[in-house]
Design an enzyme around this catalytic site. Structure first.
Site, PDB file in Angstrom:
ATOM      1  CD  GLU A  11      -2.561  -1.281   2.401  1.00 36.79           C
ATOM      2  OE1 GLU A  11      -3.970  -1.616   2.247  1.00 36.79           O
ATOM      3  OE2 GLU A  11      -2.043  -1.028   3.458  1.00 36.79           O
ATOM      4  CG  ASP A 196     -11.974  -7.684   0.229  1.00 31.85           C
ATOM      5  OD1 ASP A 196     -12.672  -7.885   0.793  1.00 31.85           O
ATOM      6  OD2 ASP A 196     -10.910  -7.338   0.428  1.00 31.85           O
TER       7      ASP A 196
HETATM    8  N1  SAH Z   1      -2.234 -10.909   4.456  1.00 31.67           N
HETATM    9  C1  SAH Z   1      -2.039  -9.498   5.469  1.00 31.67           C
HETATM   10  C2  SAH Z   1      -3.206  -9.369   6.086  1.00 31.67           C
HETATM   11  C3  SAH Z   1      -4.011  -8.394   5.500  1.00 31.67           C
HETATM   12  S1  SAH Z   1      -5.536  -8.045   6.431  1.00 31.67           S
HETATM   13  C4  SAH Z   1      -0.748  -9.878   6.366  1.00 31.67           C
HETATM   14  O1  SAH Z   1      -0.602 -11.262   6.350  1.00 31.67           O
HETATM   15  O2  SAH Z   1      -0.117  -9.108   7.115  1.00 31.67           O
HETATM   16  C5  SAH Z   1      -6.340  -7.087   5.316  1.00 31.67           C
HETATM   17  C6  SAH Z   1      -5.994  -5.342   5.155  1.00 31.67           C
HETATM   18  O3  SAH Z   1      -6.571  -4.861   4.044  1.00 31.67           O
HETATM   19  C7  SAH Z   1      -6.190  -4.554   6.353  1.00 31.67           C
HETATM   20  O4  SAH Z   1      -5.030  -3.864   6.421  1.00 31.67           O
HETATM   21  C8  SAH Z   1      -7.385  -4.046   5.964  1.00 31.67           C
HETATM   22  O5  SAH Z   1      -7.260  -2.649   6.241  1.00 31.67           O
HETATM   23  C9  SAH Z   1      -7.683  -4.148   4.573  1.00 31.67           C
HETATM   24  N2  SAH Z   1      -9.033  -5.146   4.253  1.00 31.67           N
HETATM   25  C10 SAH Z   1      -9.018  -5.441   2.919  1.00 31.67           C
HETATM   26  N3  SAH Z   1     -10.219  -6.191   2.794  1.00 31.67           N
HETATM   27  C11 SAH Z   1     -10.724  -6.122   3.931  1.00 31.67           C
HETATM   28  C12 SAH Z   1     -11.770  -6.721   4.578  1.00 31.67           C
HETATM   29  N4  SAH Z   1     -12.714  -7.666   3.692  1.00 31.67           N
HETATM   30  N5  SAH Z   1     -12.110  -6.633   5.768  1.00 31.67           N
HETATM   31  C13 SAH Z   1     -11.153  -6.074   6.947  1.00 31.67           C
HETATM   32  N6  SAH Z   1     -10.064  -5.550   6.157  1.00 31.67           N
HETATM   33  C14 SAH Z   1      -9.923  -5.477   4.952  1.00 31.67           C
END
Ligand code: SAH
Length: 228
Positions: A11, A196
């Site tokens: 990001e 998503d």
């Molecule tokens: N794979 C990552 C974790 C991602 S968590 C790791 O291993 O570090 C998801 C991130 O994207 C968060 O920062 C959140 O702000 C955002 N996000 C995108 N889609 C989301 C969803 N469906 N629910 C909650 N957060 C989401």
């Protein structure tokens, strides 16, 4: 100086790619990048995921670098059925969907014994954002819900977020930044790209689309930087 915060490497990558005169300042294992971006002095940082890390890093940025504005940027899950993956959402307001002291008589999302509930993003930043166009991408304005949960649900929780909390998108940092900025009286806005739809396919879609869409928000933020 304008603060730019994202939760994950993907990001902030686009901003670091465009930035010039980068100087790194390290605090614990967190790297703050002081730089010039679109002719503006900026400080870019990856906070990590979730409310605690993003709030901590936001306060550290405010204390150390005295930003006049903070922009949080990244990806989010869509709740609004008119949003598509790759679209951009700019926060009009934000709330913590997982703050629930309703049994004590608080409103859902309200921090107990405080006025912290629905955080309105800076109206000037939102108005300026309304003049921005990015070819090939829809830009929406709406309510962002924040909580320490990756939302991948087709059940009553998603319905509650939409019907009761009136959320348009959900993520894990925005309202935490909003609360810290409100406390510090710093104007802020959150700019997110839909990765998503926070539904039963959210995990697969998040993994698949993150690399493809993570840069989209930067197309809006670059224009925003030129206008503030
Ligand atoms: N794979 C990552 C974790 C991602 S968590 C790791 O291993 O570090 C998801 C991130 O994207 C968060 O920062 C959140 O702000 C955002 N996000 C995108 N889609 C989301 C969803 N469906 N629910 C909650 N957060 C989401």
């Amino acid at each position: 100086m304008i603060g730019i915060i994202g939760a994950m490497d993907q990001e902030i990558k686009a901003y670091l790619g465009l930035a010039q005169n980068i100087k790194e300042i390290v605090w614990h294992n967190i790297v703050f990048y002081r730089a010039t971006l679109c002719n503006k002095e900026v400080c870019i940082v990856k906070s990590g995921v979730g409310k605690v890390l993003s709030a901590t890093i936001c306060q550290k940025m405010i204390d150390e670098f005295l930003p006049s504005t903070i922009i949080f940027t990244g990806v989010a899950g869509a709740l609004n059925s008119t949003y598509n993956i790759g679209d951009i959402i700019i926060s009009t307001d934000l709330m913590q969907h997982d703050m629930d002291a309703t049994l004590l008589g608080c409103k859902h999302g309200q921090v107990p014994y405080s006025d912290y509930h629905i955080f309105k993003a800076n109206s000037n930043l939102v108005d300026i954002s309304k003049t921005i166009k990015v070819e090939g991408h829809s830009i929406h304005f709406g309510r962002i819900l924040t909580g320490d949960t990756f939302v991948s649900s087709q059940d009553s929780k998603r319905k509650f977020f939409i019907d009761e909390l009136k959320g348009d998108a959900v993520e894990m940092e925005g309202a935490a930044i909003a609360q810290v900025c409100t406390l510090n009286k710093i104007p802020y806005v959150v700019v997110r790209t839909i990765s998503d739809k926070a539904d039963g396919e959210a995990c697969e879609n998040f993994e698949a689309f993150l690399p493809q869409v993570a840069d989209n928000s930067s197309k809006v933020v670059s224009q925003l930087l030129q206008k503030i």
